[in-house]
Design an enzyme around this catalytic site. Structure first.
Site, short mmCIF file in Angstrom:
data_model
loop_
_atom_site.label_atom_id
_atom_site.label_comp_id
_atom_site.label_asym_id
_atom_site.label_seq_id
_atom_site.Cartn_x
_atom_site.Cartn_y
_atom_site.Cartn_z
N GLN A 112 12.77 27.76 -14.99
CA GLN A 112 12.69 29.18 -14.67
C GLN A 112 11.39 29.79 -15.18
O GLN A 112 10.81 30.66 -14.53
CB GLN A 112 13.87 29.93 -15.32
CG GLN A 112 14.16 31.28 -14.71
CD GLN A 112 14.56 31.14 -13.25
OE1 GLN A 112 15.22 30.19 -12.86
NE2 GLN A 112 14.13 32.08 -12.44
N HIS A 142 8.18 30.06 -12.86
CA HIS A 142 8.09 30.95 -11.70
C HIS A 142 6.91 31.91 -11.83
O HIS A 142 6.20 32.18 -10.87
CB HIS A 142 9.38 31.76 -11.56
CG HIS A 142 10.41 31.07 -10.70
ND1 HIS A 142 10.21 30.79 -9.37
CD2 HIS A 142 11.65 30.61 -11.00
CE1 HIS A 142 11.28 30.19 -8.88
NE2 HIS A 142 12.17 30.06 -9.85
N GLU A 171 20.47 36.59 -14.05
CA GLU A 171 20.42 36.12 -12.68
C GLU A 171 21.05 34.72 -12.59
O GLU A 171 21.91 34.46 -11.75
CB GLU A 171 18.97 36.06 -12.21
CG GLU A 171 18.79 35.51 -10.80
CD GLU A 171 17.33 35.27 -10.45
OE1 GLU A 171 17.04 35.10 -9.25
OE2 GLU A 171 16.48 35.24 -11.37
N HIS A 172 20.61 33.82 -13.48
CA HIS A 172 21.17 32.45 -13.54
C HIS A 172 21.78 32.27 -14.93
O HIS A 172 21.13 32.55 -15.94
CB HIS A 172 20.08 31.39 -13.35
CG HIS A 172 19.28 31.54 -12.10
ND1 HIS A 172 18.06 32.18 -12.07
CD2 HIS A 172 19.54 31.14 -10.83
CE1 HIS A 172 17.59 32.16 -10.83
NE2 HIS A 172 18.46 31.53 -10.05
N ASP A 193 18.97 26.42 -6.55
CA ASP A 193 17.76 26.96 -5.93
C ASP A 193 17.48 26.33 -4.57
O ASP A 193 16.85 26.96 -3.72
CB ASP A 193 16.55 26.72 -6.85
CG ASP A 193 16.36 27.85 -7.85
OD1 ASP A 193 17.11 28.84 -7.77
OD2 ASP A 193 15.47 27.73 -8.71
N HIS A 247 40.86 71.11 12.09
CA HIS A 247 41.46 69.82 11.76
C HIS A 247 42.98 69.90 11.91
O HIS A 247 43.61 69.02 12.51
CB HIS A 247 41.11 69.41 10.33
CG HIS A 247 39.76 68.80 10.18
ND1 HIS A 247 38.61 69.49 10.43
CD2 HIS A 247 39.39 67.54 9.80
CE1 HIS A 247 37.57 68.71 10.20
NE2 HIS A 247 38.01 67.51 9.83
#
Length: 836
Positions: free
Chosen positions: A662, A665, A731-732, A765, A824
Site C-alpha cells: 500500500q 501507491h 479502506e483495506h 486489488d 391532496h
C-alpha cells in the site's frame, strides 16, 4: 475607493470579466458559479431569510468578501460574525428599528430606495455615524453618471445592476462601465489625463503613466494594459516590444484623482531600459523570483540551480534541511540567515511548480480572511508525542526505513484522536482550483479538452474520443498479461453477477394496497481510470465489469493519454472486454467535467465512478453539487490506505509486504500497523523486514516518504485492536491474527477485509473478485465500495384497488388535512365518493 458596486443580475462573460477587474461584485449565493475566478464576491441575502450564521461563516471562509444580511437576520448573526464582514440591508422605513448592538455589529448599510434622494442619504449617514452607506435603487431607469456623482458627494456608493451596464457606448438604457468608473475621477491637468501608477501582482511599483477615458475603457474591455501617451495618443503597452500586460485590477485612490493598475507583466519588463521597474533594479523576494524564473528557462547545465530544478529529491532534502536549521537557530542574525536559505529553496520549488509570489500572497490573504479556525496542532509526525525519524533518515534517504510507534495505553484521548486523523484534505481550496478548469470545459467543450490535454498531459491530440470497434493494433499485449486479465475479468464478473438485484420486491401493506420495488440500470456511466505513476487496467476492470453486469447502456471510460496520444494497450483491451461505448483520452478535472456536462464528441453521463488525485476528487465533488450537471458520483476519495492487525501468529515478512504494497501507491498513502501484544523482538523483526523489502523496490523513494508518515499502534488485546480499527475505518483491513475468520463479526467499518495470512491485499486489488474501488479517508463509516448495485437505481411502485382505497383513503385524507394540503385530500375523497 469605488465609484460604484455592481450587482449581478445578468451573466455576460465579457462584462463579468471586466467587472472582475474593478473589484467585488454583489451576487446572490446561488450565482457564485457564474463569476470569473479568482473572485471575492459580496453575497446578498435578500432572498435567503433563513440562512444560519454557520452558513454565512462557511461562505466567508470560502472566499466571500462580505455578506449583506437583512434586518431579520441581524440579531442572530451580529457578534457571531465579525462586523467588518457584514453589511446590513435596510428599507427606508426600517432605519428606526436598528438597535445600537446591530449598528455596531456591521461595517456598512445597503439602503433600498425607490429613487436617489441625497437628503435622505445624508440624514441616514448621520444616524449610522461613519458607517459606509450603499444605495440600491428599485428604479426602472438605469443609473447615470450624474447620479453616481450625486451619491458620491454625500459620502455613499451607488449599487448598479449589471444589466444596466455595458461595454458598448452609453445609451438611454445602459451605462458604459468605463464611464461609471470615471464618473468621480478628477484631473487637475489641462489635457484631462489621469496619473496612473502601474504595479505588479504583489504591489511593487513598476512605473508612472497617464490614462484617458478611452484608454481606461480599452483596458477594462480587453484586460490588456492601455494608456495614453502625451505624444502619440492611445498606447497599448508592449505593442512593438512584446512586453504586454494583463490587467488584474484597476483601482481609484482615496481622493479619486489617480488610478492604480495591477498587472501581470510579460516580456523583458515595464521600463524601456528592459528592466522590471522604471525606478531602478528590483530587490528582495521579487528579484529572487525573477532570477529563478530565468534560471528555470536557461540555467547552464551543471549549475546548482539547474540541479535543484532537475532533481526533486535534492530540492526536497534541502527544504527539510533548512527548515530544521531554522528551527534550531536562536540568535536574530542566525534566524534571518536560515530563514533566507529556507525561502530560497521553497521559492525554487514554487517556481518549478509554476507558483508565483502573488499566488502565495493570495493564499495568505485568503487564510487571513477565514473566520473559522482549526486548533493548529502539529500533525502526529511532528508533534512532541511522536518518535519522529531523524533529519538524516527522512531528508537524505540514509538510515533504515521505519514507521513511528505509539502505545495506545499511554496516549491521551486527544493524542488517540490525532492517530486516527488523516492528513487534512483541503477540499474547499481544491474545488476553487478546479472550478476554472471545469468551467473551461463546460463552456468550450472539445476545444478546451484539447488545450488542457496538451497543457497537463503533454499530448497533442486531434480528437478527444475513441469509439468502438477499437483497432486491434491498439490492444496488443503480452500473452501472459492477456491471460491474467482474462482470469481477473472472469472472477470479478462472477462475484459481481451474484450481487445483481434481479427480483421485484412485492409487499401487500394492507388489503388491496400492493407496494413494489424494482431495479433498473443507470443508463450512462463514466469510469475514470487514473494514469499518473502507474498503468491501471485493474481499475478499468473494477469499474467496467459491474457496469457491464448491471446493463448500463453507455459506458464511457476516461483515462489520461500517453505522451504520444495513445492509451495503454492493457486498458484498451479491458475497455473492449467490458463493452465500453467510448474512451475519452483525458485525465484530471477536465475529464470529469467532460463526463459531467458532455461536449461535442464526449457523451454526457449520469454517474461518475473511479479514484483519482485531489484534482479529480475535487472536480467530482464540484460537479455533483451542480444541478445543471445532473450527475452523481460513487464516493469521496482520498489517498490509498491499509490497516494491518497482527498478533504473535503473524509472519513478519507477510506483515511487512502487506504494508509496503500500500505504501508504494504514493507519498500520501496511509499505512497503519496495529500490533496486538507483540514482543519487542517480534516488532523488530517486522521493522527489519519492512526496511529490507522496501530497499529492494523500484519505488523505494515513494515508500521512504509514505512510511515515514505511517504509524505502529501497540495494543494489548484483539478487542482493543478492532475497536481502534473501527474508529479508523480503513479502506483495506488485513487480519493477520489467530482465528481471523471468527473476528469478522466484530468489524463495523472497513472498505474490504482480507482474512488470514494467505490473503494479501494485492489479490483484492487485482483478481480475487471483490472490487478495489473503496472508500478512503474514514468514509468507510458511511460508504460501501463500488459494487453492482451502485450501477443500479431502485424504483418503487404501488397499485391500489377500489376496496383498498376505501381502507387506506381516510388515513391519507386525515394526514393531508393535518398538513393543510387540501388538493391532496381531495384526490382521495373524489375517488371515495365515486366508489360509494
Amino acid at each position: 475607493m469605488s465609484a460604484f458596486l455592481p450587482l449581478l443580475d445578468s451573466s455576460g462573460v465579457e462584462l463579468l470579466d471586466a467587472l472582475n477587474r474593478l473589484g467585488p461584485i454583489i451576487i446572490r449565493p446561488d450565482q457564485s458559479a457564474l463569476l470569473p475566478t479568482p473572485h471575492h464576491p459580496i453575497f446578498l441575502l435578500d432572498q435567503h431569510p433563513r440562512v444560519s450564521s454557520a452558513e454565512i461563516i462557511d461562505w466567508l471562509d470560502a472566499g466571500a468578501e462580505k455578506v449583506i444580511i437583512p434586518l431579520s437576520l441581524a440579531s442572530s448573526v451580529t457578534n457571531v460574525v465579525p462586523a467588518e464582514r457584514l453589511i446590513l440591508l435596510l428599507d427606508v422605513g426600517s432605519v428606526s428599528a436598528v438597535s445600537d448592538r446591530i449598528r455596531n455589529g456591521v461595517s456598512g448599510v445597503v439602503l433600498k430606495t425607490a429613487t436617489v434622494d441625497t437628503d435622505l442619504i445624508s440624514s441616514i449617514s448621520t444616524f449610522f455615524s461613519e458607517t459606509p452607506i450603499y444605495l440600491l435603487c428599485d428604479s426602472s431607469t438605469p443609473a447615470s453618471v450624474q447620479e453616481i456623482r450625486a451619491v458620491t458627494r454625500v459620502g455613499a456608493t451607488l449599487i448598479i445592476p449589471s444589466s444596466d451596464l455595458t461595454l458598448q457606448p452609453t445609451s438611454k438604457t445602459q451605462l458604459n462601465v468605463a464611464d461609471a468608473v470615471l464618473a468621480i475621477v478628477t484631473s487637475d491637468r489641462p489635457d484631462n489625463l489621469f496619473p496612473t501608477v502601474v504595479s505588479d501582482q504583489t504591489g511593487k511599483t513598476m512605473g508612472l503613466v497617464y490614462s484617458s477615458v478611452e484608454s481606461v475603457r480599452e483596458s477594462i474591455i480587453t484586460g490588456v494594459g492601455f494608456y495614453h501617451s502625451r505624444k502619440h495618443g492611445l498606447w497599448r503597452k508592449g505593442e512593438t516590444s512584446g512586453a504586454i500586460q494583463d490587467v488584474i485590477s484597476i483601482r481609484l485612490d482615496c481622493d479619486s484623482d489617480c488610478l492604480e493598475y495591477r498587472v501581470v507583466q510579460h516580456g523583458v519588463g515595464f521600463c524601456h531600459l528592459n528592466r522590471p521597474s522604471c525606478f531602478g533594479p528590483i530587490n528582495g523576494l521579487t528579484a529572487l523570483e525573477h532570477t529563478l524564473k530565468s534560471r528555470l528557462d536557461s540555467a547552464p547545465a551543471g549549475s546548482y540551480t539547474k540541479r535543484l530544478f532537475d532533481e526533486p529529491e535534492l530540492l526536497r532534502s534541502k527544504i527539510m534541511e533548512e527548515a530544521d536549521e531554522l528551527c534550531r537557530a536562536t540568535e536574530p542574525e542566525d534566524v534571518a540567515f536560515e530563514a533566507a536559505d529556507l525561502i530560497y529553496f521553497a521559492l525554487t520549488k514554487c517556481v518549478a511548480a509554476g507558483v508565483s509570489i502573488a499566488d502565495i500572497e493570495n493564499s495568505l490573504d485568503k487564510k487571513a480572511k477565514k473566520i473559522s479556525r482549526r486548533p493548529g496542532n502539529a500533525k502526529p509526525q511532528w508533534s512532541k508525542l511522536s518518535s519522529a525519524p531523524s533529519k538524516d533518515e527522512v531528508s537524505f534517504g540514509n538510515g533504515p526505513i521505519r514507521m513511528r510507534t505509539f502505545d495506545l495505553s499511554s496516549v491521551t484521548p486527544n493524542q488517540r484522536a490525532e492517530l486516527l486523523r488523516r492528513p487534512v484534505l483541503k477540499s474547499e481550496e481544491m474545488i476553487n482550483k478546479v472550478k476554472p478548469i471545469v468551467n473551461q470545459v463546460r463552456n468550450n467543450g472539445d476545444k478546451a479538452l484539447l488545450e488542457l490535454t496538451a497543457k497537463f498531459d503533454k499530448a497533442q491530440l486531434t480528437s478527444t474520443v475513441v469509439f468502438p470497434p477499437f483497432p486491434p493494433e491498439t490492444m496488443q499485449i503480452h500473452t501472459d498479461v492477456r491471460k491474467a486479465i482474462d482470469i481477473a475479468y472472469a472472477n470479478i464478473r462472477k462475484f459481481h453477477e451474484a450481487q445483481m438485484d434481479r427480483t421485484t420486491l412485492v409487499v401487500e401493506t394492507m388489503p388491496g394496497v400492493v407496494c413494489s420495488r424494482f431495479a433498473r440500470p443507470i443508463a450512462r456511466v463514466g469510469l475514470y481510470v487514473p494514469g499518473g505513476t502507474a498503468i491501471l487496467p485493474s481499475t478499468a476492470l473494477m469499474l467496467g465489469v459491474p457496469a457491464q453486469v448491471a446493463g448500463c447502456k453507455e459506458i464511457v471510460l476516461a483515462t489520461p493519454p500517453q505522451a504520444d496520444g495513445s492509451i495503454s494497450p492493457e486498458v484498451m483491451y479491458v475497455a473492449r472486454l467490458v463493452g465500453a461505448t467510448a474512451i475519452l483520452k483525458a485525465g484530471g478535472a477536465q475529464a470529469i467535467a467532460a463526463l459531467a456536462y458532455g461536449t461535442e464528441t464526449v457523451p454526457k453521463v449520469d454517474k461518475i465512478f473511479g479514484p483519482g488525485n485531489q484534482w479529480v476528487t475535487a472536480a467530482k465533488m464540484l460537479v455533483q453539487n451542480d444541478t445543471d450537471a445532473l450527475v452523481s458520483i460513487d464516493m469521496p476519495a482520498g489517498p490509498s490506505e491499509v490497516l494491518v492487525i497482527a498478533d504473535s501468529t503473524a509472519n513478519p515478512a507477510f506483515v511487512a509486504a502487506d504494508l509496503l504494497s500500500q505504501a508504494e501507491h504514493g507519498v500520501d498513502s496511509q499505512v497503519v500497523l496495529v500490533a496486538v501484544d507483540l514482543t519487542a523482538e517480534h516488532l523488530a523483526s517486522i521493522e527489519k523486514e519492512l526496511d529490507q523489502q522496501a530497499n529492494a523496490l523500484d519505488r523505494v523513494d515513494i515508500v521512504r516518504e509514505s512510511i515515514a508518515k505511517s504509524i505502529i499502534v501497540k495494543v494489548s488485546s484483539i478487542q482493543e485492536a478492532i475497536a481502534f480499527s473501527n474508529d479508523y475505518a480503513p479502506e483495506h483491513l488485513i487480519l493477520q491474527i489467530e482465528n481471523a475468520r471468527d473476528k469478522i463479526e466484530l468489524i463495523q467499518n472497513a472498505g474490504s477485509v482480507f482474512v488470514g495470512p494467505y490473503t494479501p491485499e494485492s489479490c483484492g486489488d487485482y483478481a480475487s473478485g471483490t472490487n478495489h474501488t473503496l472508500p478512503t479517508n474514514g468514509y468507510a463509516r458511511q460508504f460501501s465500495g463500488v459494487n453492482t448495485q451502485a450501477y443500479q437505481k431502485h424504483i418503487t411502485s404501488q397499485e391500489i384497488t377500489a376496496s383498498g382505497l376505501e381502507g387506506l383513503g381516510p388515513t391519507v385524507a386525515t394526514l393531508a388535512d393535518c398538513e393543510g394540503l387540501q388538493a391532496h385530500a381531495n384526490a382521495v375523497r373524489i375517488r371515495l365518493n365515486v366508489s360509494n
